[in-house]
Structures are given as C-alpha cells and as structure tokens.
Design a protein around this motif. Structure first.
Motif, mmCIF file in Angstrom:
data_model
loop_
_atom_site.group_PDB
_atom_site.id
_atom_site.type_symbol
_atom_site.label_atom_id
_atom_site.label_comp_id
_atom_site.label_asym_id
_atom_site.label_seq_id
_atom_site.Cartn_x
_atom_site.Cartn_y
_atom_site.Cartn_z
ATOM 1 N N ASP A 177 -17.754 5.405 13.214
ATOM 2 C CA ASP A 177 -16.456 5.508 13.901
ATOM 3 C C ASP A 177 -15.298 5.710 12.927
ATOM 4 N N PHE A 178 -15.327 5.006 11.790
ATOM 5 C CA PHE A 178 -14.203 5.046 10.849
ATOM 6 C C PHE A 178 -14.227 6.291 9.958
ATOM 7 N N LYS A 179 -15.423 6.779 9.672
ATOM 8 C CA LYS A 179 -15.609 7.958 8.820
ATOM 9 C C LYS A 179 -14.848 7.849 7.491
ATOM 10 N N PRO A 180 -15.227 6.900 6.659
ATOM 11 C CA PRO A 180 -14.551 6.738 5.371
ATOM 12 C C PRO A 180 -14.841 7.905 4.439
ATOM 13 N N ASN A 210 -7.799 -9.054 9.667
ATOM 14 C CA ASN A 210 -6.874 -8.561 8.642
ATOM 15 C C ASN A 210 -7.542 -7.537 7.736
ATOM 16 N N ARG A 211 -8.839 -7.730 7.434
ATOM 17 C CA ARG A 211 -9.548 -6.761 6.607
ATOM 18 C C ARG A 211 -9.565 -5.382 7.285
ATOM 19 N N ILE A 212 -9.855 -5.360 8.569
ATOM 20 C CA ILE A 212 -9.896 -4.089 9.300
ATOM 21 C C ILE A 212 -8.492 -3.500 9.427
ATOM 22 N N LYS A 213 -7.498 -4.354 9.611
ATOM 23 C CA LYS A 213 -6.106 -3.901 9.672
ATOM 24 C C LYS A 213 -5.724 -3.201 8.373
ATOM 25 N N CYS A 214 -6.107 -3.780 7.248
ATOM 26 C CA CYS A 214 -5.804 -3.166 5.949
ATOM 27 C C CYS A 214 -6.442 -1.781 5.834
ATOM 28 N N LEU A 215 -7.694 -1.668 6.245
ATOM 29 C CA LEU A 215 -8.377 -0.372 6.164
ATOM 30 C C LEU A 215 -7.673 0.678 7.019
ATOM 31 N N ARG A 216 -7.250 0.286 8.190
ATOM 32 C CA ARG A 216 -6.577 1.247 9.073
ATOM 33 C C ARG A 216 -5.201 1.635 8.524
ATOM 34 N N TYR A 222 0.830 -1.207 0.000
ATOM 35 C CA TYR A 222 0.000 0.000 0.000
ATOM 36 C C TYR A 222 0.867 1.260 0.000
ATOM 37 N N LYS A 223 1.957 1.239 0.764
ATOM 38 C CA LYS A 223 2.847 2.393 0.853
ATOM 39 C C LYS A 223 3.502 2.672 -0.499
ATOM 40 N N PHE A 224 3.978 1.607 -1.149
ATOM 41 C CA PHE A 224 4.623 1.765 -2.451
ATOM 42 C C PHE A 224 3.651 2.336 -3.486
ATOM 43 N N LEU A 225 2.456 1.794 -3.518
ATOM 44 C CA LEU A 225 1.469 2.247 -4.502
ATOM 45 C C LEU A 225 1.030 3.686 -4.230
ATOM 46 N N ARG A 226 0.985 4.045 -2.976
ATOM 47 C CA ARG A 226 0.691 5.446 -2.626
ATOM 48 C C ARG A 226 1.794 6.355 -3.149
ATOM 49 N N GLU A 227 3.032 5.927 -2.997
ATOM 50 C CA GLU A 227 4.173 6.720 -3.473
ATOM 51 C C GLU A 227 4.186 6.797 -4.998
ATOM 52 N N CYS A 228 3.622 5.809 -5.660
ATOM 53 C CA CYS A 228 3.545 5.825 -7.123
ATOM 54 C C CYS A 228 2.467 6.783 -7.631
ATOM 55 N N GLY A 229 1.569 7.207 -6.733
ATOM 56 C CA GLY A 229 0.569 8.181 -7.138
ATOM 57 C C GLY A 229 -0.875 7.795 -6.911
ATOM 58 N N ALA A 230 -1.129 6.604 -6.343
ATOM 59 C CA ALA A 230 -2.522 6.220 -6.063
ATOM 60 C C ALA A 230 -3.096 7.154 -5.006
ATOM 61 N N ASP A 231 -4.317 7.632 -5.240
ATOM 62 C CA ASP A 231 -4.952 8.600 -4.346
ATOM 63 C C ASP A 231 -5.948 7.973 -3.389
ATOM 64 N N LEU A 248 -4.399 1.750 5.323
ATOM 65 C CA LEU A 248 -4.661 2.645 4.197
ATOM 66 C C LEU A 248 -4.911 4.066 4.692
ATOM 67 N N ARG A 249 -5.686 4.195 5.755
ATOM 68 C CA ARG A 249 -5.946 5.512 6.343
ATOM 69 C C ARG A 249 -4.640 6.145 6.842
ATOM 70 N N GLU A 250 -3.829 5.350 7.518
ATOM 71 C CA GLU A 250 -2.552 5.838 8.059
ATOM 72 C C GLU A 250 -1.628 6.346 6.957
ATOM 73 N N LEU A 251 -1.697 5.718 5.773
ATOM 74 C CA LEU A 251 -0.809 6.079 4.663
ATOM 75 C C LEU A 251 -1.307 7.277 3.859
ATOM 76 N N GLY A 252 -2.449 7.804 4.230
ATOM 77 C CA GLY A 252 -2.923 9.024 3.579
ATOM 78 C C GLY A 252 -3.834 8.822 2.393
ATOM 79 N N TYR A 253 -4.272 7.597 2.148
ATOM 80 C CA TYR A 253 -5.266 7.368 1.100
ATOM 81 C C TYR A 253 -6.609 7.974 1.513
ATOM 82 N N GLN A 254 -7.406 8.371 0.523
ATOM 83 C CA GLN A 254 -8.836 8.516 0.748
ATOM 84 C C GLN A 254 -9.395 7.095 0.690
#
Length: 347
Positions: free
Chosen positions: A221-224, A181-187, A146-155, A189-195
């Motif tokens: 609670d998550f406010k996506p 694991n599903r909830i871990k992934c969502l959190r 997720y971090k790599f793809l964010r750095e590549c430009g994914a918003d 993604l939020r931490e990495l700055g994705y919408q």
C-alpha cells in the motif's frame, strides 16, 4: 503456492491471508520459484547493478529505550560517542574519493543533532559534493524538522516501521513510543517529497506469520522507494537477549516477495544479513536485493554502534569495506554501481 506466487508476480498484490499463506508454506521449492521471479523482475529494471550507500554512523546516543536495540537509553554498558561535524565531513570526503555518490547519516535519536546542526552538515556535504544524494536515518522528528532538513538538501529518509501491527509494536517498544506516530512520520516524509524507506526485522520477538503478512500488505500500500529488512539478532544487554535470532533463509524469502510486490524498490542486502550468515549479503542479492551499504564510519567508533551482537566489518577501513563488497558482488555476477542509485519506475 505456485499459483499464488505467479499471481503476485503478475498483479503485485495479494490479500493479507494470501501473504500469510506464502509465509506459512515456505519451503525450498517455493523459495526457488520466488527467487527466480524476483531476480528476473529486478534484472528487467536494474540489470545486474548493485548500488552502494556509504554509511556514516554519526552517534550511538539515543533517547529511546526500544527493547531490541543495543544502543537503547537504558544500556549502561554501551560506550557512547558522537561524531563531530569535521569527522562526518572527513568520512564523506573519503567516501567520495572511493566512488560513493550516496551518503547515509544514521544515528540514534540524539538531541544534540538539532535541525540547525544537522541541517548545516547536510548543506556542507551538498556543497562539497553536489552530485551526491544524502539519506538521513535519524528516527522520529517533527514535520517542521523534516521540512527544514528537506530544504537543506536531504534527499531520502530511512525510518523502519518495525511492524505494521500496533499490538506487536507495543511489545517491541516502551509506552512512550507509538505505532501511530511512526506511521505519521512516514506519511509526512512522503508528503514532503523525500524518497522514503521503511522496513522491519524478520523473526523479531512475538512476531507471527500474520504480522509479517501485515508488513507485506503495508509495503504494497505504501510503496516505499526503499525497504530495509534484516533478521532480528539479539543483543546481550537488552530485554530480548534470550530470544532466538531470525534466519537468513526467511529474510531472503521475504526479499523475493517484496521485489514482486513493488518491482522498482531499492532493496538492501543488510549488514545484519551478513552477520547472521557469512554469505548472507550474497544470498540477499541473489534473492532480489540490489543495494549494499559499506561502512564509512571511523574505525574507532564502529564497534560502539552495536545495535545487535557480533556485527561484521567493525575493524575494516572504508577502502577495505568497499573493495571487499565489490569483489563479493563480482563473484556472483553483479557489479557495484557508483552513481546516486535513485529508484526507477517499473517497466
């Protein structure tokens, strides 16, 4: 119920028990009241704008075996495909000419799309169309991915949580997959700055009113930034083939509730909603949704990306999908907007 719905509109928060009461007491009167408040709330933030996302279904190959999904690994009847980088770029170029400024790359969890391959595609689209947003919907990946793809430009990243109840999650998925694991992934993604987008199926097998209430509390609670919900529609080649489908009415009811929970959320009127009812997407917009996702995939593969039976728009060219939806939205008093359509702050 009117008092409870008014409380939700004013505070954007209820207890799980209160959400369950709203769900269990759905009727035409409550639906109308919810719909009125939801539309007022959305208009205050977004006016009559409906944002379009150009959907590119890049692969129907998936390592997972989710019991509800038509492209599950064990479905030997599924005719598999994978778009090449050149085909994906051609879809985005065509979409750009049609006015799209957000592209959603969606696919099964296909190991071919490594970080390097998917990252290159993201970079190429960004290079060709720097004013566009790129949304990925490629399932569970590692934090590093997720971090790599964010750095590549994914918003943005869409990853439906499917259900906020671990026991219910286990009834929808094989043991190799976990709610945690599903909830871990969502959190992450939020931490990495994705919408971040989450969501769930309405009327999925074994779902209870309590499960839906837990989903609504999770969203509170998550406010996506985005939330995709649609009716469960069975697929003939899955273990859930004989379960009844969800309904457009309950889906729209919950769209209104979600709009009041988190007013600035980007809320799609999904293809599944249009599949379950011929005017389902219009119903969704009139219930508080503000996003539609025309299909930009090559026509030759659209029928192969069949998550559920009888999916609509599998034979239309991209320009037809775009024009059809524009006309449909205009008839109910809304206008397709061709900018990136980022989530706004509540006013």
């Amino acid at each position: 119920m009117r008092e409870l719905i008014t409380k939700l509109s004013e505070t954007h928060s209820l207890s799980v028990e209160e959400y369950e009461a709203i769900i269990s007491n759905r009727n035409d009167e409550n639906a109308r009241f919810l719909r009125t408040l939801a539309v007022e709330t959305r208009r205050r933030i977004y006016g009559n704008a409906v944002y379009v996302r150009g959907l590119i279904e890049i692969s129907n190959i998936c390592k997972n075996d989710c019991y509800y999904c038509g492209i599950r690994r064990s479905n030997s009847e599924c005719e598999r495909y994978r778009l090449t980088r050149e085909e994906i770029m051609a879809c985005s170029d065509e979409g750009y000419e049609l006015g799209f400024r957000t592209f959603v790359l969606q696919g099964g969890e296909d190991s071919y799309f490594s970080d390097e391959i998917l990252g290159r595609i993201v970079k190429d689209i960004k290079s060709h169309h720097p004013d566009c947003a790129i949304t990925l919907s490629m399932g569970e990946r590692s934090y590093e991915s997720y971090k790599f793809l964010r750095e590549c430009g994914a918003d943005r990243y869409l990853l439906r949580h499917e259900t906020a109840n671990p026991e219910h999650y286990a009834r929808l998925h094989p043991s190799a997959m976990s709610y945690e694991n599903r909830i871990k992934c969502l959190r992450e993604l939020r931490e990495l700055g994705y919408q971040v987008g989450c969501g769930f199926m309405v009327g999925s097998p074994y779902q209870t009113a309590r499960n839906l209430a837990e989903d609504l509390k999770f969203i509170e609670d998550f406010k996506p930034e985005m939330c995709g919900i649609g009716p469960f529609i069975p697929h003939k080649d899955t273990p859930f083939k004989d379960f009844p489908a969800g309904t457009a009415e309950m889906t729209c009811y919950l769209l209104s509730v979600i709009r009041l929970i988190h007013p600035p959320v980007l809320l799609p009127a999904t293809t599944a909603l249009g599949t379950i009812n011929p005017i389902g997407r219009e119903m969704g917009i009139m219930a508080g949704a503000n996003v539609v996702m025309p299909n930009l995939s090559p026509v030759k593969v659209r029928k192969k990306y069949e998550l559920y039976d009888n999916k609509i728009c599998t034979g239309e060219e991209s320009a037809q999908c775009r024009e059809c939806l524009s006309n449909r939205m205009r008839k109910i008093g809304y206008e397709i907007v061709v900018d990136r359509g980022d989530a706004k702050r509540a006013l």
